[in-house]
Design a protein around this motif. Structure first.
Motif, short mmCIF file in Angstrom:
data_model
loop_
_atom_site.label_atom_id
_atom_site.label_comp_id
_atom_site.label_asym_id
_atom_site.label_seq_id
_atom_site.Cartn_x
_atom_site.Cartn_y
_atom_site.Cartn_z
N ASN A 1 0.86 -1.10 -0.08
CA ASN A 1 -0.01 -0.08 -0.05
C ASN A 1 0.81 1.26 -0.18
N GLU B 1 -8.02 2.69 0.29
CA GLU B 1 -6.49 2.28 0.16
C GLU B 1 -5.85 3.01 -1.08
N PHE C 1 -3.88 4.18 6.52
CA PHE C 1 -3.57 3.78 5.06
C PHE C 1 -3.12 5.25 4.34
#
Lengths: 132, 219
Positions: free
Chosen positions: B13, B93, B126
């Motif tokens: 990520n 995300e 995130f």
């Protein structure tokens, strides 16, 4: 339920590091308190995400790290479970860091270990049969 | 056998977020990730912001589990809107943003606002590739929400307390709320405003305007 995304990422990383033919027994995860990870939710997510993956039937060992607190008034630094406390000097400390989210290790049974277990089991079965 | 590994779990990520950040910086954009609980007034704040922020071209990526409603509300103020439906996902995300960016004409934007899924917990961890996280609370949410959600308070570059027009009608200890924030993040600006009445909007618009200017290419 960010725990599910974390579980899925974790499985991908374990896949990269798991020796060929080995069976994953335990996955060790370390999380800072800033991550807001709930152990129960994380375990539930692990059970949902792992079937059919390299982590199937494995244990997730989650260690949630304590807060690191720093008092800017007197410079004292310590670790604690609670963020809302008062420093010995009477001032209020600030939390620092706490953002970690790290895989720290994997416990596996390698192909050799599995074969050894299998043969041990076979020996003990035949010993039992002889005794009878 | 124990296999020793030390690896950031959200590495993938974070890598995608870094790529997004590069793309956005190449286009000289300033990008915020707006994070707040459902009903705290994120979309209302954006409507007012888009109305009032003169001379700044704004694109919006809105994240919701389902529906196009927020995108429809935004579309009245800018053509550059992308709605991301996360389905069951409680947060955006980096990959959602990566997929949304090609739907925007970045060369024609100065500011990109990402309105995250209504949630004060999950989105915080995130990275999306934004320049700043903006945490949002509302008078109607109660004065204990900052203390109960330290992550967003600590991670935000600026905090907004909205629905200030409701203060006379709701028991809300403003001093307590402010002191909880000071304790967690002593230097973060707290902007108290009402998108409905427009009161308190100037510092917010100024904060955005200054950063947009800093991100702009030198003429």
């Amino acid at each position: 339920m960010h725990e599910l995304s974390i579980a899925e990422s974790l499985i991908d990383i374990v896949k990269e590091h798991c020796p060929a033919g080995a069976v994953v027994q335990a996955v060790l995860l370390e999380a800072g308190p800033m991550r807001g990870i709930d152990n129960e939710a994380m375990q539930f997510a692990w059970q949902c995400a792992t079937p059919g993956t390299v982590c199937q039937n494995s244990r997730l060992e989650l260690r949630i790290l304590p807060w690191q607190l720093l008092c800017s008034a007197c410079g004292a630094q310590w670790a604690g479970e609670d963020i809302y406390v008062t420093c010995k000097c009477g001032q209020t400390p600030c939390p620092v860091g706490g953002n970690d989210l790290k895989l720290t290790g994997i416990d596996v049974l390698t192909a050799e270990e599995l074969a050894q277990e299998e043969s041990n089991a076979r020996v003990s079965r035949s010993e039992r049969a002889e005794a009878e | 056998m124990h296999v020793s590994v030390v690896q950031n779990v959200l590495k993938l990520n974070d890598e995608i977020a870094a790529m997004n950040r590069q793309v956005l910086h190449n286009a000289s954009l300033f990008t915020i990730d707006l994070i707040g609980a459902p009903g705290c007034g994120k979309t209302a704040l954006l409507e007012k912001t888009l109305q009032e922020l003169k001379g700044v071209r704004v694109g919006v990526i809105v994240g919701d589990l389902t529906t196009q409603r927020d995108a429809d509300r935004m579309a009245r103020f800018t053509e550059q809107v992308v709605q991301v439906n996360t389905g069951k996902g409680c947060h955006l995300e980096a990959n959602h943003i990566k997929e949304a960016l090609p739907h925007l004409d970045l060369g024609k934007l100065d500011l990109l606002i990402i309105e995250n899924v209504g949630n004060l917990i999950c989105p915080v961890g995130f990275d999306l590739g934004q320049d700043a996280k903006v945490g949002m609370f509302a008078i109607s949410g109660g004065d204990d929400k900052a203390a109960k959600h330290p992550y967003i308070v600590m991670e935000s570059a600026v905090l907004v307390l909205s629905k200030m027009d409701l203060l006379p009608y709701i028991p809300f200890d403003l001093e307590l709320f402010r002191s909880d924030i000071r304790r967690l993040n002593p230097n973060v600006p707290l902007l108290e405003l009402s998108a409905t009445t427009g009161k308190g909007m100037e510092p917010w618009l100024k904060w955005l305007g200054e950063r947009v200017k800093q991100a702009a290419p030198v003429a």
